[in-house]
Design a protein around this motif. Structure first.
Motif, PDB file in Angstrom:
ATOM      1  N   ALA A 162      99.217  75.767  -2.297  1.00 41.13           N
ATOM      2  CA  ALA A 162     100.020  76.610  -3.177  1.00 41.13           C
ATOM      3  C   ALA A 162     100.508  77.812  -2.375  1.00 41.13           C
ATOM      4  O   ALA A 162     100.085  78.024  -1.236  1.00 41.13           O
ATOM      5  N   GLN A 163     101.364  78.606  -2.964  1.00 42.09           N
ATOM      6  CA  GLN A 163     101.902  79.763  -2.257  1.00 42.09           C
ATOM      7  C   GLN A 163     100.793  80.733  -1.861  1.00 42.09           C
ATOM      8  O   GLN A 163     100.858  81.378  -0.819  1.00 42.09           O
ATOM      9  N   ALA A 164      99.766  80.817  -2.704  1.00 43.33           N
ATOM     10  CA  ALA A 164      98.683  81.765  -2.444  1.00 43.33           C
ATOM     11  C   ALA A 164      97.569  81.186  -1.579  1.00 43.33           C
ATOM     12  O   ALA A 164      96.590  81.882  -1.273  1.00 43.33           O
ATOM     13  N   SER A 165      97.674  79.940  -1.157  1.00 43.44           N
ATOM     14  CA  SER A 165      96.591  79.283  -0.416  1.00 43.44           C
ATOM     15  C   SER A 165      96.189  80.056   0.829  1.00 43.44           C
ATOM     16  O   SER A 165      97.029  80.646   1.517  1.00 43.44           O
ATOM     17  N   ARG A 166      94.891  80.043   1.109  1.00 45.32           N
ATOM     18  CA  ARG A 166      94.348  80.603   2.346  1.00 45.32           C
ATOM     19  C   ARG A 166      93.441  79.544   2.972  1.00 45.32           C
ATOM     20  O   ARG A 166      92.284  79.378   2.589  1.00 45.32           O
ATOM     21  N   LEU A 167      94.003  78.796   3.913  1.00 41.08           N
ATOM     22  CA  LEU A 167      93.242  77.756   4.601  1.00 41.08           C
ATOM     23  C   LEU A 167      92.415  78.415   5.699  1.00 41.08           C
ATOM     24  O   LEU A 167      92.931  79.222   6.472  1.00 41.08           O
ATOM     25  N   GLN A 168      91.129  78.041   5.787  1.00 41.30           N
ATOM     26  CA  GLN A 168      90.246  78.790   6.680  1.00 41.30           C
ATOM     27  C   GLN A 168      89.425  77.937   7.639  1.00 41.30           C
ATOM     28  O   GLN A 168      89.326  78.263   8.819  1.00 41.30           O
ATOM     29  N   TYR A 169      88.829  76.857   7.181  1.00 39.08           N
ATOM     30  CA  TYR A 169      87.932  76.073   8.042  1.00 39.08           C
ATOM     31  C   TYR A 169      88.194  74.584   7.885  1.00 39.08           C
ATOM     32  O   TYR A 169      88.666  74.118   6.851  1.00 39.08           O
ATOM     33  N   ILE A 170      87.858  73.840   8.939  1.00 39.08           N
ATOM     34  CA  ILE A 170      88.065  72.395   8.952  1.00 39.08           C
ATOM     35  C   ILE A 170      86.797  71.681   9.402  1.00 39.08           C
ATOM     36  O   ILE A 170      86.052  72.180  10.255  1.00 39.08           O
ATOM     37  N   ALA A 171      86.556  70.507   8.805  1.00 38.62           N
ATOM     38  CA  ALA A 171      85.486  69.603   9.240  1.00 38.62           C
ATOM     39  C   ALA A 171      86.079  68.203   9.272  1.00 38.62           C
ATOM     40  O   ALA A 171      86.980  67.881   8.497  1.00 38.62           O
ATOM     41  N   VAL A 172      85.576  67.371  10.163  1.00 37.91           N
ATOM     42  CA  VAL A 172      86.102  66.009  10.323  1.00 37.91           C
ATOM     43  C   VAL A 172      84.933  65.032  10.448  1.00 37.91           C
ATOM     44  O   VAL A 172      83.939  65.323  11.126  1.00 37.91           O
ATOM     45  N   GLU A 173      85.068  63.895   9.804  1.00 37.50           N
ATOM     46  CA  GLU A 173      84.065  62.840   9.944  1.00 37.50           C
ATOM     47  C   GLU A 173      84.759  61.484   9.916  1.00 37.50           C
ATOM     48  O   GLU A 173      85.925  61.357   9.519  1.00 37.50           O
ATOM     49  N   TYR A 174      84.014  60.462  10.338  1.00 36.28           N
ATOM     50  CA  TYR A 174      84.474  59.080  10.248  1.00 36.28           C
ATOM     51  C   TYR A 174      83.657  58.384   9.163  1.00 36.28           C
ATOM     52  O   TYR A 174      82.416  58.395   9.203  1.00 36.28           O
ATOM     53  N   ALA A 175      84.350  57.798   8.205  1.00 30.19           N
ATOM     54  CA  ALA A 175      83.681  57.086   7.125  1.00 30.19           C
ATOM     55  C   ALA A 175      83.003  55.834   7.678  1.00 30.19           C
ATOM     56  O   ALA A 175      83.269  55.417   8.806  1.00 30.19           O
ATOM     57  N   PRO A 176      82.123  55.195   6.903  1.00 29.94           N
ATOM     58  CA  PRO A 176      81.456  53.981   7.386  1.00 29.94           C
ATOM     59  C   PRO A 176      82.404  52.881   7.842  1.00 29.94           C
ATOM     60  O   PRO A 176      82.054  52.073   8.702  1.00 29.94           O
ATOM     61  N   ASP A 177      83.626  52.847   7.293  1.00 33.54           N
ATOM     62  CA  ASP A 177      84.596  51.839   7.718  1.00 33.54           C
ATOM     63  C   ASP A 177      85.396  52.271   8.941  1.00 33.54           C
ATOM     64  O   ASP A 177      86.313  51.569   9.370  1.00 33.54           O
ATOM     65  N   GLY A 178      85.053  53.444   9.510  1.00 33.75           N
ATOM     66  CA  GLY A 178      85.708  53.907  10.725  1.00 33.75           C
ATOM     67  C   GLY A 178      86.936  54.766  10.508  1.00 33.75           C
ATOM     68  O   GLY A 178      87.532  55.257  11.474  1.00 33.75           O
ATOM     69  N   ARG A 179      87.328  54.995   9.259  1.00 37.95           N
ATOM     70  CA  ARG A 179      88.511  55.802   8.979  1.00 37.95           C
ATOM     71  C   ARG A 179      88.174  57.289   9.082  1.00 37.95           C
ATOM     72  O   ARG A 179      87.184  57.740   8.489  1.00 37.95           O
TER      73      ARG A 179
END
Length: 457
Positions: free
Chosen positions: A251-268
């Motif tokens: 949204a216009q007011a969004s404040r994105l701050q942190y990221i995390a990444v993982e691979y699901a059991p199917d590799g995605r």
């Protein structure tokens, strides 16, 4: 299983040693729980002399290093020779340990200490106001082999590169920064380039995931240059692998701050991004090239007007991964299984993970279940095993920044199986009292990374 003294500033590193005498030759093998390394080829052999006697054997922990360059901790042991072909365990006596300078020496630099292609380029950037050395500061980092990749958000004008790298093996007093992947990817105003990187994470496939909020000069006069995005860059080649457009999720007011990444059991692969302003976690299915916003209950919000939403991925094994999250002003910590996030289902799924006794800043994880944090404005760093609900007195003090420094990230160094801390005089930077630039450094934190991690070394 016996305790083996690690370098004095570290915790115990437990290893199993077995000695065997075969054909009058003594060999020693060692099985380490850290990433299942077997060091049997790294130990000296000793010819057995007639009769029992004491011998001294030294152990070198990494095949890449030699006693001459002192780039490994070296240990000496006293053992009693016993009859041929008898297998026995050793009680180890640590007599001496000389710690690797490469491991223990902090990496330090001031402001934006960049390495330029040539003096003319530097002069052009300075003249045009695109380079003001004191306006650059690193707040997030990841280690890949001997390099540290750092995020330099464009809080102020004059930051020529918002993503850079430096070497843990740098020569001289201060480390120099090199734009990563290259200079052309740093052009402000070019939406195909990076605008302001606020967080990064490296995954097990040697991919660096970069959260670019698209807004620059956030501490002065904020300017939205481009829509927010996440880019994936190969750490081996520096080539762009994927771009995730987040413009449809904010949204216009969004404040994105942190990221995390993982691979699901199917590799995605899935990316999770915190949006403090909309009380949401953005979930992006990278392979499916689609994302959605998971709105969190009002109960998780604190009372801060411009709050921070911290997230951390913890891995409990057997595919049971969790996102731990908390608002800075909230008195509680929460968690949710990532498979529920991927399904977009949070109703009744959020777990109360404990009570805070103050405002905490989550700094990072050990790639397992340990979360590192500090209290707002405080130099002490604590370790919390997130398998147990957070409670006052439960976390363990593991580090204290020196005077005027505060840590902004705890990051794993897989090659050396240690945790490191990124710290700086960030409060001085905010108040614009840093002189030539903020003092920044990466130094060791006591403890090891999660032994089951598969990140590249």
């Amino acid at each position: 299983m016996f305790g083996l003294w690690s370098c004095p500033q570290y915790l115990f590193n437990v290893m199993t040693l077995v000695a065997k005498i075969v054909d009058s030759e003594l060999t020693v093998t060692c099985q380490s729980p850290l990433r299942n390394h077997v060091y049997s080829d790294l130990y000296t052999s000793h010819k057995r002399q007639p009769g029992p006697k004491a011998v001294i054997i030294f152990l070198q922990l990494d095949r890449k290093y030699t006693p001459q360059n002192k780039s490994s901790c070296i240990y000496f042991f006293i053992l009693q020779m016993i009859p041929k072909a008898f297998i026995f365990s050793l009680t180890i006596v640590a007599i001496s340990a000389t710690c690797d300078r490469e491991i223990s020496r902090p990496v330090e630099w001031t402001g934006g200490n960049f390495e330029w292609p040539n003096p003319a380029t530097k002069s052009i950037y300075k003249t045009s106001g695109r380079f003001i050395q004191k306006n650059a500061i690193a707040t997030r980092a990841q280690i890949y082999k001997d390099d540290v990749i750092i995020a330099l958000p464009r809080y102020k004008a004059g930051v020529p590169a918002t993503l850079a790298k430096l070497s843990l093996k740098h020569k001289g007093c201060e480390a120099t920064l090199t734009p990563f992947p290259c200079w052309s990817t740093q052009e402000e105003g070019n939406c195909n380039a990076l605008q302001s990187v606020v967080d990064i994470v490296a995954d097990s496939n040697e991919i660096l995931w970069v959260l670019d909020v698209g807004v620059v000069n956030t501490l002065e006069t904020p300017i939205r240059r481009c829509p927010p995005k996440v880019i994936a860059v190969s750490l081996r080649t520096g080539k762009l692998v994927k771009t995730l457009d987040l413009s449809g999720l904010v949204a216009q007011a969004s404040r994105l701050q942190y990221i995390a990444v993982e691979y699901a059991p199917d590799g995605r692969p899935y990316a999770y991004v915190s949006d403090a302003a909309t009380r949401s976690i953005l979930v992006f299915d990278v392979a499916g090239n689609r994302g959605y916003r998971v709105v969190l209950p009002k109960a998780v919000v604190g009372n801060g007007k411009r709050d921070v939403l911290y997230i951390a991925l913890i891995q409990k094994g057997c595919g049971n991964n969790f996102i731990v999250f908390t608002y800075l002003s909230s008195p509680k910590v929460f968690s949710i299984r990532t498979d529920y996030l991927r399904a977009g289902c949070t109703a009744g799924r959020i777990i109360d993970s404990g009570t805070k006794d103050g405002k905490i800043i989550i700094l990072g994880t050990d790639l397992g279940t340990a979360i590192f944090f500090r209290y707002e404005g405080k130099p002490e760093v604590y370790r919390w095993d997130a398998t147990t609900p957070l409670a006052p007195g439960l976390p363990v003090l593991v580090y204290k920044s020196k005077k005027c420094y505060l840590s902004t990230q705890a990051l794993p160094d897989l090659k050396r199986e240690r945790m490191r801390i990124l710290e700086s005089n960030f409060p001085d930077f905010i108040q614009n009292t840093v002189g030539c630039g903020a003092s920044q450094r990466i130094t060791l934190l006591g403890g090891c990374v999660n032994p089951k991690s598969t990140l590249p070394t």
